[in-house]
Design an enzyme around this catalytic site. Structure first.
Site, PDB file in Angstrom:
ATOM      1  N   HIS A 113       2.756   1.382   2.701  1.00  0.00           N
ATOM      2  CA  HIS A 113       2.230   2.249   1.637  1.00  0.00           C
ATOM      3  C   HIS A 113       1.117   1.486   0.915  1.00  0.00           C
ATOM      4  O   HIS A 113       1.225   1.214  -0.283  1.00  0.00           O
ATOM      5  CB  HIS A 113       3.324   2.672   0.651  1.00  0.00           C
ATOM      6  CG  HIS A 113       4.243   3.733   1.187  1.00  0.00           C
ATOM      7  ND1 HIS A 113       5.501   3.949   0.684  1.00  0.00           N
ATOM      8  CD2 HIS A 113       4.076   4.655   2.168  1.00  0.00           C
ATOM      9  CE1 HIS A 113       6.076   4.952   1.330  1.00  0.00           C
ATOM     10  NE2 HIS A 113       5.229   5.401   2.239  1.00  0.00           N
ATOM     11  N   HIS A 133       7.023  14.503  10.650  1.00  0.00           N
ATOM     12  CA  HIS A 133       6.523  14.145   9.305  1.00  0.00           C
ATOM     13  C   HIS A 133       5.042  13.813   9.438  1.00  0.00           C
ATOM     14  O   HIS A 133       4.624  13.175  10.408  1.00  0.00           O
ATOM     15  CB  HIS A 133       7.333  12.948   8.812  1.00  0.00           C
ATOM     16  CG  HIS A 133       6.923  12.362   7.498  1.00  0.00           C
ATOM     17  ND1 HIS A 133       6.348  13.096   6.483  1.00  0.00           N
ATOM     18  CD2 HIS A 133       7.023  11.093   7.020  1.00  0.00           C
ATOM     19  CE1 HIS A 133       6.122  12.289   5.448  1.00  0.00           C
ATOM     20  NE2 HIS A 133       6.506  11.077   5.753  1.00  0.00           N
ATOM     21  N   GLU A 160       3.032  11.942   7.372  1.00  0.00           N
ATOM     22  CA  GLU A 160       2.459  10.688   6.870  1.00  0.00           C
ATOM     23  C   GLU A 160       1.919   9.883   8.053  1.00  0.00           C
ATOM     24  O   GLU A 160       2.486   9.888   9.158  1.00  0.00           O
ATOM     25  CB  GLU A 160       3.524   9.904   6.090  1.00  0.00           C
ATOM     26  CG  GLU A 160       2.937   9.151   4.921  1.00  0.00           C
ATOM     27  CD  GLU A 160       3.991   8.516   4.008  1.00  0.00           C
ATOM     28  OE1 GLU A 160       5.201   8.758   4.194  1.00  0.00           O
ATOM     29  OE2 GLU A 160       3.590   7.772   3.102  1.00  0.00           O
ATOM     30  N   ASP A 175       1.838   6.965   9.189  1.00  0.00           N
ATOM     31  CA  ASP A 175       2.553   5.980  10.009  1.00  0.00           C
ATOM     32  C   ASP A 175       3.249   6.660  11.190  1.00  0.00           C
ATOM     33  O   ASP A 175       3.648   5.987  12.138  1.00  0.00           O
ATOM     34  CB  ASP A 175       3.539   5.157   9.178  1.00  0.00           C
ATOM     35  CG  ASP A 175       4.460   5.996   8.320  1.00  0.00           C
ATOM     36  OD1 ASP A 175       4.008   7.030   7.798  1.00  0.00           O
ATOM     37  OD2 ASP A 175       5.632   5.610   8.157  1.00  0.00           O
ATOM     38  N   HIS A 179      11.241  11.947   2.784  1.00  0.00           N
ATOM     39  CA  HIS A 179      10.888  11.795   1.393  1.00  0.00           C
ATOM     40  C   HIS A 179       9.623  12.557   1.013  1.00  0.00           C
ATOM     41  O   HIS A 179       9.061  12.312  -0.079  1.00  0.00           O
ATOM     42  CB  HIS A 179      10.734  10.309   1.024  1.00  0.00           C
ATOM     43  CG  HIS A 179       9.607   9.639   1.782  1.00  0.00           C
ATOM     44  ND1 HIS A 179       8.665   8.889   1.145  1.00  0.00           N
ATOM     45  CD2 HIS A 179       9.262   9.646   3.067  1.00  0.00           C
ATOM     46  CE1 HIS A 179       7.791   8.416   2.022  1.00  0.00           C
ATOM     47  NE2 HIS A 179       8.151   8.863   3.188  1.00  0.00           N
ATOM     48  N   ASP A 237      12.067   9.353   8.687  1.00  0.00           N
ATOM     49  CA  ASP A 237      12.209   8.278   7.707  1.00  0.00           C
ATOM     50  C   ASP A 237      13.661   8.076   7.254  1.00  0.00           C
ATOM     51  O   ASP A 237      14.064   6.951   6.931  1.00  0.00           O
ATOM     52  CB  ASP A 237      11.348   8.569   6.468  1.00  0.00           C
ATOM     53  CG  ASP A 237       9.871   8.283   6.713  1.00  0.00           C
ATOM     54  OD1 ASP A 237       9.557   7.337   7.446  1.00  0.00           O
ATOM     55  OD2 ASP A 237       9.034   9.021   6.159  1.00  0.00           O
ATOM     56  N   TYR A 274      15.104  -0.177   1.488  1.00  0.00           N
ATOM     57  CA  TYR A 274      14.380   1.051   1.865  1.00  0.00           C
ATOM     58  C   TYR A 274      14.915   2.227   1.051  1.00  0.00           C
ATOM     59  O   TYR A 274      14.150   3.031   0.496  1.00  0.00           O
ATOM     60  CB  TYR A 274      14.591   1.262   3.357  1.00  0.00           C
ATOM     61  CG  TYR A 274      13.829   2.378   4.007  1.00  0.00           C
ATOM     62  CD1 TYR A 274      12.621   2.137   4.656  1.00  0.00           C
ATOM     63  CD2 TYR A 274      14.326   3.682   4.043  1.00  0.00           C
ATOM     64  CE1 TYR A 274      11.933   3.149   5.297  1.00  0.00           C
ATOM     65  CE2 TYR A 274      13.648   4.696   4.667  1.00  0.00           C
ATOM     66  CZ  TYR A 274      12.456   4.430   5.304  1.00  0.00           C
ATOM     67  OH  TYR A 274      11.772   5.439   5.938  1.00  0.00           O
ATOM     68  N   HIS A 283      11.756   4.245  11.674  1.00  0.00           N
ATOM     69  CA  HIS A 283      11.508   2.836  11.349  1.00  0.00           C
ATOM     70  C   HIS A 283      12.791   2.046  11.591  1.00  0.00           C
ATOM     71  O   HIS A 283      13.877   2.471  11.175  1.00  0.00           O
ATOM     72  CB  HIS A 283      11.138   2.656   9.870  1.00  0.00           C
ATOM     73  CG  HIS A 283       9.888   3.365   9.446  1.00  0.00           C
ATOM     74  ND1 HIS A 283       8.632   3.022   9.882  1.00  0.00           N
ATOM     75  CD2 HIS A 283       9.700   4.409   8.597  1.00  0.00           C
ATOM     76  CE1 HIS A 283       7.733   3.820   9.331  1.00  0.00           C
ATOM     77  NE2 HIS A 283       8.353   4.682   8.557  1.00  0.00           N
TER      78      HIS A 283
END
Ligand code: FEO
Length: 462
Positions: free
Chosen positions: A23, A79, A81, A83, A147, A166, A194, A227
């Site tokens: 992030h 998702h 995002e 990554d 999230h 996530d 996390y 992850h």
């Protein structure tokens, strides 16, 4: 290079031992991390998620060594995002018409990041399915605000794998991929870090989501997050652990955090820690200088704690900037069921304790009245107040100035997960809610127009 997961399911992600932050530079990485993507080769070939943008060329080239990209029938984007989606532009340049299955919010996320590229989106909701042959199918489960609003999990029948994205992940590089091969101390440490720093603000949603997940009665043999380690040995252990962590978690621990200018505030910090140990030898006590310690690690210790003490000297009628920034992050994490006390030295005006108490209350802590406010360096007389402060921090009566918030039909209501504010004066015309409609009169099935969660996750605000 692909790594075998189960039957026709392979891992095709990126293990990044050299990653130091996440992030941006906001989240510290101490033990590497991974972006897990998965290839499912049944009668249909499915790619579930990709890897972060800097690794996109490597990802696509590696994938080409494993399969002809044109054989991919479906891409699942759990998702948006970057990554997980960062390699989509490079991948879709090769297979532009391949359907991408994702939530409607994820389409917004992907188009917001990469522009409208004419990708073949198929939006899905909880319970939608996709047949992939050999008697197996994918079931999609929205994971709103776990999230992000667009987050989703994908469950694969037959092999009983939950690709959870996530949720249930950790920033931890595990070369052997699986939880039973990982260092168990590091696995737990990275999982709780996390959860604390990324997921705790949405803890109330996690409890509901776990209930919803379990109500589906899906057999789960593997939880494959995006992850860190893949949970194949007792995979539900992390679900059970999340249920515990999401329920206003605390251990018998007190954490003392401070910053100091000339060591006076540091002396108070250590005096408080010693007194905790004297009064309650079994209580774990930890002390951190905010300016010198990793903020994510400190927050993880706060998460474990039943109470904290926060100290800062007075500077320019307020507190040190290191402590102010830390308190802002503390507020974001929305901890529950924890006490707090304030302390600090001063040379003339001495506002720091009051500022600390206000900000701790604002962060949702039950702040006790007792405090240590020391004119110049703490003396024996100043420190004589420490035992009573510690006694109250450990379990005495807390400050009752934190009042219950009264509910009024004229009040605005705020969405806990995303911060959207429902204003009765404005209503929600896009959802057919006329201006002037009090929150209490919204239909039961009304949901947050920003993140989609239900009414019960809103709170009244002044
Ligand atoms: Fe792993 Fe929300 O990105």
């Amino acid at each position: 290079m692909r790594r075998h997961i189960k039957n026709n399911v392979s891992w095709v992600g990126k293990i990044d031992w050299e990653l130091e932050t996440f992030h941006g530079d906001d989240y510290s990485i101490n033990n590497g991390s991974s972006q897990n993507a998965y290839l499912v080769e049944e009668e249909k070939t499915v790619l579930i998620d990709t890897v972060w943008t800097p690794h996109s060329t490597e990802f696509v080239e590696n994938l080409k060594k494993e399969i002809n990209l044109k054989k991919i029938d479906y891409v699942i984007a759990n998702h948006g995002e970057c990554d997980h989606s960062g390699s989509l532009p490079a991948l879709m340049a090769e297979i532009p018409n391949t359907p991408i299955y994702c939530t409607a919010q994820c389409v917004k996320s992907l188009e917001g990041q990469y522009g409208k590229r004419g990708w073949n989106f198929h939006t899905v909701k909880t319970g939608d399915t996709l047949e992939i042959g050999n008697g197996k199918k994918l079931i999609f489960i929205e994971m709103k605000m776990l999230h992000w609003p667009d987050s989703m999990a994908t469950y694969m029948t037959g092999d009983n794998i939950l690709f959870s994205n996530d949720a249930f992940g950790q920033h931890y590089a595990v070369d052997e991929l699986f939880n039973d091969k990982a260092n168990q101390c590091l696995l737990y440490r990275e999982a709780i870090k996390y959860f604390t720093n990324i997921l705790n603000p949405f803890a109330n949603l996690i409890t509901k989501k776990i209930d919803e997940l379990l109500a589906l009665n899906l057999p789960i043999e593997i939880i494959a997050p995006s992850h860190g380690a893949i949970w194949r040995e007792d995979p539900l252990q992390i679900v059970r652990q999340y249920a515990v962590w999401a329920n206003a978690y605390q251990e018998d621990q007190i954490t003392v955090v401070y910053d100091t200018m000339w060591e006076g505030t540091a002396k108070i910090a250590h005096a408080i820690a010693e007194e905790v140990k004297r009064q309650s030898p079994s209580t774990v006590v930890k002390v951190f200088n905010i300016a010198k310690s990793d903020k994510d690690d400190i927050m993880t210790e706060v998460f474990r704690s039943r109470a904290i003490a926060v100290g800062s000297p007075t500077v320019s009628n307020s507190i040190l900037s290191s402590v102010a920034g830390w308190l802002e992050f503390l507020k974001q994490l929305k901890f529950k069921n924890k006490r707090a006390a304030a302390f600090g030295c001063y040379g003339w005006s001495g506002e720091s304790v009051k500022v600390l108490q206000e900000r701790l209350r604002d962060a949702g802590f039950e702040v006790i009245d007792d405090n240590i406010r020391s004119f110049w360096n703490p003396t024996d007389e100043t420190l004589a107040a420490v035992p009573e402060l510690v006694g109250n921090l450990l379990g005495g009566k807390a400050d009752d100035s934190v009042e219950e918030t009264a509910v009024s039909p004229l009040r605005k209501w705020k969405c806990g997960p995303c911060g959207y504010i429902y204003d009765p004066a404005v209503g929600d015309p896009d959802s057919g809610i006329a201006p002037g409609t009090p929150f209490e009169q919204l239909p039961d099935d009304w949901s947050c127009p920003t993140c989609g969660v239900s009414k019960d996750l809103f709170s009244p605000i002044d």
